[in-house]
Design a protein around this motif. Structure first.
Motif, PDB file in Angstrom:
ATOM      1  N   SER A 266       6.398   8.955   0.814  1.00 16.24           N
ATOM      2  CA  SER A 266       7.644   8.179   0.801  1.00 16.24           C
ATOM      3  C   SER A 266       7.922   7.720  -0.633  1.00 16.24           C
ATOM      4  CB  SER A 266       7.521   6.971   1.746  1.00 16.24           C
ATOM      5  OG  SER A 266       7.223   7.381   3.050  1.00 16.24           O
ATOM      6  N   GLU A 267       8.080   8.701  -1.500  1.00 20.29           N
ATOM      7  CA  GLU A 267       8.310   8.484  -2.927  1.00 20.29           C
ATOM      8  C   GLU A 267       9.268   9.567  -3.411  1.00 20.29           C
ATOM      9  OE1 GLU A 267       4.563   8.416  -5.006  1.00 20.29           O
ATOM     10  OE2 GLU A 267       3.562   7.276  -3.436  1.00 20.29           O
ATOM     11  N   ALA A 268       9.553   9.590  -4.694  1.00 20.89           N
ATOM     12  CA  ALA A 268      10.362  10.665  -5.253  1.00 20.89           C
ATOM     13  C   ALA A 268       9.680  12.003  -4.968  1.00 20.89           C
ATOM     14  CB  ALA A 268      10.525  10.479  -6.756  1.00 20.89           C
ATOM     15  N   PRO A 269      10.415  13.039  -4.532  1.00 25.66           N
ATOM     16  CA  PRO A 269       9.792  14.308  -4.159  1.00 25.66           C
ATOM     17  C   PRO A 269       8.909  14.915  -5.247  1.00 25.66           C
ATOM     18  CG  PRO A 269      12.071  14.279  -3.457  1.00 25.66           C
ATOM     19  CD  PRO A 269      11.867  13.047  -4.284  1.00 25.66           C
ATOM     20  N   THR A 362      -8.727  -1.161   9.740  1.00 22.46           N
ATOM     21  CA  THR A 362      -9.025  -2.445   9.115  1.00 22.46           C
ATOM     22  C   THR A 362      -7.789  -3.096   8.493  1.00 22.46           C
ATOM     23  OG1 THR A 362      -9.681  -1.211   7.130  1.00 22.46           O
ATOM     24  CG2 THR A 362     -11.437  -1.890   8.621  1.00 22.46           C
ATOM     25  N   LYS A 363      -6.645  -2.427   8.575  1.00 16.26           N
ATOM     26  CA  LYS A 363      -5.413  -3.001   8.030  1.00 16.26           C
ATOM     27  C   LYS A 363      -4.226  -2.374   8.744  1.00 16.26           C
ATOM     28  CE  LYS A 363      -5.361   0.355   4.218  1.00 16.26           C
ATOM     29  NZ  LYS A 363      -5.342   0.533   2.754  1.00 16.26           N
ATOM     30  N   THR A 364      -3.055  -2.927   8.494  1.00 16.49           N
ATOM     31  CA  THR A 364      -1.837  -2.414   9.111  1.00 16.49           C
ATOM     32  C   THR A 364      -1.650  -0.943   8.752  1.00 16.49           C
ATOM     33  OG1 THR A 364      -0.864  -4.603   8.769  1.00 16.49           O
ATOM     34  CG2 THR A 364       0.617  -2.827   9.433  1.00 16.49           C
ATOM     35  N   GLU A 365      -1.314  -0.153   9.767  1.00 15.81           N
ATOM     36  CA  GLU A 365      -1.054   1.279   9.574  1.00 15.81           C
ATOM     37  C   GLU A 365       0.446   1.503   9.485  1.00 15.81           C
ATOM     38  OE1 GLU A 365      -2.137   5.604   9.911  1.00 15.81           O
ATOM     39  OE2 GLU A 365      -3.114   3.778   9.208  1.00 15.81           O
ATOM     40  N   TYR A 366       0.891   2.151   8.409  1.00 16.67           N
ATOM     41  CA  TYR A 366       2.313   2.451   8.234  1.00 16.67           C
ATOM     42  C   TYR A 366       2.533   3.953   8.368  1.00 16.67           C
ATOM     43  CZ  TYR A 366       2.730  -2.319   6.596  1.00 16.67           C
ATOM     44  OH  TYR A 366       2.699  -3.695   6.528  1.00 16.67           O
ATOM     45  N   ILE A 367       3.433   4.321   9.274  1.00 16.16           N
ATOM     46  CA  ILE A 367       3.807   5.714   9.480  1.00 16.16           C
ATOM     47  C   ILE A 367       5.216   5.844   8.922  1.00 16.16           C
ATOM     48  CG2 ILE A 367       4.173   7.527  11.202  1.00 16.16           C
ATOM     49  CD1 ILE A 367       2.347   5.843  13.088  1.00 16.16           C
ATOM     50  N   SER A 368       5.327   6.337   7.696  1.00 15.19           N
ATOM     51  CA  SER A 368       6.649   6.370   7.061  1.00 15.19           C
ATOM     52  C   SER A 368       6.954   7.762   6.539  1.00 15.19           C
ATOM     53  CB  SER A 368       6.741   5.351   5.923  1.00 15.19           C
ATOM     54  OG  SER A 368       5.838   5.633   4.882  1.00 15.19           O
ATOM     55  N   CYS A 369       8.176   8.205   6.798  1.00 16.59           N
ATOM     56  CA  CYS A 369       8.569   9.558   6.406  1.00 16.59           C
ATOM     57  C   CYS A 369       8.919   9.592   4.913  1.00 16.59           C
ATOM     58  CB  CYS A 369       9.744  10.029   7.249  1.00 16.59           C
ATOM     59  SG  CYS A 369      11.338   9.292   6.819  1.00 16.59           S
ATOM     60  N   PRO A 370       8.976  10.788   4.345  1.00 12.10           N
ATOM     61  CA  PRO A 370       9.296  10.905   2.923  1.00 12.10           C
ATOM     62  C   PRO A 370      10.777  10.796   2.627  1.00 12.10           C
ATOM     63  CG  PRO A 370       8.867  13.059   3.845  1.00 12.10           C
ATOM     64  CD  PRO A 370       8.580  12.076   4.936  1.00 12.10           C
ATOM     65  N   THR A 375      18.446  10.543   5.544  1.00  9.80           N
ATOM     66  CA  THR A 375      18.098   9.130   5.414  1.00  9.80           C
ATOM     67  C   THR A 375      19.251   8.376   4.757  1.00  9.80           C
ATOM     68  OG1 THR A 375      15.774   9.753   5.161  1.00  9.80           O
ATOM     69  CG2 THR A 375      16.383   7.513   4.528  1.00  9.80           C
ATOM     70  N   LEU A 376      19.753   7.365   5.447  1.00  9.28           N
ATOM     71  CA  LEU A 376      20.946   6.664   4.979  1.00  9.28           C
ATOM     72  C   LEU A 376      20.644   5.245   4.529  1.00  9.28           C
ATOM     73  CD1 LEU A 376      23.439   7.995   7.679  1.00  9.28           C
ATOM     74  CD2 LEU A 376      23.102   8.822   5.341  1.00  9.28           C
ATOM     75  N   TYR A 377      19.385   4.981   4.186  1.00  6.98           N
ATOM     76  CA  TYR A 377      19.040   3.709   3.578  1.00  6.98           C
ATOM     77  C   TYR A 377      17.964   3.963   2.530  1.00  6.98           C
ATOM     78  CZ  TYR A 377      14.933   3.651   6.695  1.00  6.98           C
ATOM     79  OH  TYR A 377      13.764   3.955   7.352  1.00  6.98           O
ATOM     80  N   ASN A 378      17.724   2.971   1.679  1.00  4.10           N
ATOM     81  CA  ASN A 378      16.725   3.129   0.625  1.00  4.10           C
ATOM     82  C   ASN A 378      15.335   2.994   1.234  1.00  4.10           C
ATOM     83  OD1 ASN A 378      14.835   2.534  -1.564  1.00  4.10           O
ATOM     84  ND2 ASN A 378      16.658   2.406  -2.865  1.00  4.10           N
ATOM     85  N   LEU A 379      14.683   4.121   1.408  1.00  3.20           N
ATOM     86  CA  LEU A 379      13.414   4.141   2.122  1.00  3.20           C
ATOM     87  C   LEU A 379      12.329   3.379   1.374  1.00  3.20           C
ATOM     88  CD1 LEU A 379      12.217   5.417   4.723  1.00  3.20           C
ATOM     89  CD2 LEU A 379      11.447   7.304   3.290  1.00  3.20           C
ATOM     90  N   GLU A 380      12.210   3.624   0.063  1.00  2.50           N
ATOM     91  CA  GLU A 380      11.123   3.011  -0.697  1.00  2.50           C
ATOM     92  C   GLU A 380      11.234   1.491  -0.730  1.00  2.50           C
ATOM     93  OE1 GLU A 380       9.856   5.004  -4.391  1.00  2.50           O
ATOM     94  OE2 GLU A 380      11.311   6.564  -3.890  1.00  2.50           O
ATOM     95  N   SER A 381      12.441   0.978  -0.961  1.00  2.00           N
ATOM     96  CA  SER A 381      12.597  -0.479  -1.018  1.00  2.00           C
ATOM     97  C   SER A 381      12.415  -1.106   0.366  1.00  2.00           C
ATOM     98  CB  SER A 381      13.970  -0.850  -1.590  1.00  2.00           C
ATOM     99  OG  SER A 381      15.020  -0.431  -0.732  1.00  2.00           O
ATOM    100  N   THR A 382      12.816  -0.382   1.409  1.00  2.00           N
ATOM    101  CA  THR A 382      12.646  -0.901   2.764  1.00  2.00           C
ATOM    102  C   THR A 382      11.166  -0.973   3.140  1.00  2.00           C
ATOM    103  OG1 THR A 382      14.794  -0.031   3.437  1.00  2.00           O
ATOM    104  CG2 THR A 382      13.226  -0.538   5.187  1.00  2.00           C
ATOM    105  N   ILE A 383      10.415   0.065   2.796  1.00  2.00           N
ATOM    106  CA  ILE A 383       8.975   0.043   3.049  1.00  2.00           C
ATOM    107  C   ILE A 383       8.343  -1.148   2.350  1.00  2.00           C
ATOM    108  CG2 ILE A 383       6.787   1.262   2.630  1.00  2.00           C
ATOM    109  CD1 ILE A 383       8.402   3.885   2.907  1.00  2.00           C
TER     110      ILE A 383
END
Length: 464
Positions: A266-269, A362-370, A375-383
């Motif tokens: 979930s970063e710049a390609p 041992t910590k929160t698991e995040y399942i986030s797409c790239p 995608t119609l919102y800012n994925l990185e800032s939302t994460i």
């Protein structure tokens, strides 16, 4: 020890996949496919970073047709990289794209079958066979277009987007995922269409590894040897995304499985490419180190030593070496040693690898797409906002550290991946978000500016 799986060779616009050819590295653009200049610029950055294939989402006819302008712009500037059109929900779009790009990805879960509603459907054997005929009626004309234009096909199955039909008969299982793929592969073989690459992806590394192994076994039993594309979908960002990708992809690469890979971050390609290159470069060495570590397992513990001075290298190598051993249950503890890093860093890394291999959380698991053009919102800032909000809540309620939270750009995999998450945040449109509890949508189309706070409210109410 390492021995590459023997596969057929597929020519994707001059890039040869499979056989004795190098393991190819690719990525997917996250620009709007209607943004011609932005898409061209991003594709160039991916290629300049070392990417060999670039994929774009083509959710409609306009996007499929605009792939011609993107392709022409890249060729004009001397970039010959093969382009892939990513198609979901609309078989006619695949037909259009096949005449323009070098490869088309279709998803068996939604190519002909409707979007899943998680309903259980009952079929007689005759009715089920009729459904396969319906797929064939749509798929064969597409293959004929591909033959005419020398276009390759990627049959890309996602764990998060299996059809209701497959889920009803096979359940949420590796067998169901493989059958979803094999239905389409058998049509390809029947039609003597061999320019096929296969991918089976999941955000759960255990499901991904076991399913790909099963696919190879089933293909072997039916005399097929198509090249394989590897990836852990929705791996996330930062070190967690890298570690999860290294565990899943690395487990298979070291077994000789995989002809092309993508590290889905979930970063710049373009940030994905160096990570993928490192995994490929370490493949044979990992196979050897894994064999030594397996022989030395004691007291249910894998012990691995490194001297890498770059943290990312330490992370990737350790995850590749330990991943398959943990997934296969050879041990349930991991000790890492590296004189260049503190015991705390080594312990945190071992915990992260154990979590990526689904051994211990041992910590929160995040399942986030790239992210992609859907995608119609800012994925990185939302994460970042969701992680910050969860972190704040966890200070007073440790139960937040036990959650799995999905953060998805759109509905392609969103609802399906929510089945593996406790809560989900899924893009629903421009400025709109839907929230999920497991695979149940608990609120639709709420304003994006309110969505993170509402998600936290839902979680707090449930925990009470």
């Amino acid at each position: 020890m390492y021995k590459r799986r023997n596969s057929s060779v597929v020519n994707v616009g001059g890039v040869l996949l499979g056989g004795d050819n190098p393991i190819r590295v690719q990525s997917m653009a996250n620009t709007s496919t209607m943004d011609t200049e932005g898409s061209i610029a991003q594709a160039k950055r991916i290629v300049d970073a070392g990417g060999e294939i670039v994929r774009f989402t083509t959710q409609g006819q306009r996007e499929a047709l605009n792939m011609q302008a993107i392709r022409d712009g890249l060729r004009r500037d001397g970039y010959t990289v093969p382009l892939v059109a990513d198609v979901h929900f609309n078989a006619a779009v695949a037909d259009t794209a096949a005449a323009i790009v070098e490869k088309v990805r279709v998803n068996p879960g939604n190519y002909v079958d409707p979007g899943r509603t998680f309903k259980h459907l009952e079929y007689t054997d005759e009715e089920y066979a009729d459904e396969i005929k319906r797929i064939e009626a749509k798929f064969v004309p597409f293959l004929n277009i591909c033959k005419e234009h020398n276009t390759a096909v990627r049959i890309g199955v996602n764990h998060g987007s299996l059809s209701d039909r497959i889920m009803s008969r096979y359940g949420d299982t590796p067998e169901g995922i493989v059958e979803s793929c094999m239905e389409f592969l058998r049509i390809c073989v029947k039609e003597n269409f061999n320019d096929v690459v296969i991918s089976i992806k999941a955000s759960n590394t255990v499901v991904m590894v076991r399913t790909v192994r099963l696919l190879v076994k089933v293909m072997d039993s039916e005399g097929m040897a198509f090249p394989l594309h590897m990836g852990v979908t929705e791996a996330g960002e930062g070190e967690d995304g890298r570690i999860k990708s290294a565990v899943g992809i690395g487990a298979l690469l070291a077994e000789g499985i995989g002809d092309t890979i993508r590290v889905s971050l979930s970063e710049a390609p373009e940030a994905e490419i160096p990570v993928a290159r490192k995994l490929v470069a370490y493949t044979e060495q990992s196979a050897a180190k894994r064999a030594v570590a397996k022989a030395a397992i004691a007291a249910d513990t894998i012990t691995l030593e490194y001297d890498d001075a770059v943290l990312e290298d330490f992370q990737l190598k350790a995850a590749m070496d330990a991943g398959a051993l943990l997934i296969d249950g050879f041990a349930h503890e991991l000790v890492l040693k590296n004189p260049n890093f503190s015991d705390e860093i080594a312990k945190n890394l071992s915990d992260a690898i154990l979590q990526a291999a689904r051994v211990r959380f041992t910590k929160t698991e995040y399942i986030s797409c790239p992210g992609c053009g859907r995608t119609l919102y800012n994925l990185e800032s939302t994460i970042a906002r969701i992680k910050k909000a969860v972190s704040e809540k966890a200070k007073s309620d440790a139960r937040f550290n036990t959650l799995k939270i999905g953060i998805m750009g759109c509905i392609v995999n969103g609802p399906g991946e929510m089945a593996d998450a406790d809560y989900g945040y899924v893009g629903a449109g421009v400025g709109k978000v839907s929230l999920y509890r497991s695979k149940e949508c608990i609120e639709k189309n709420i304003p994006e500016v309110e969505a993170v706070d509402r998600l936290m409210q839902f979680i707090e109410e449930d925990l009470k």
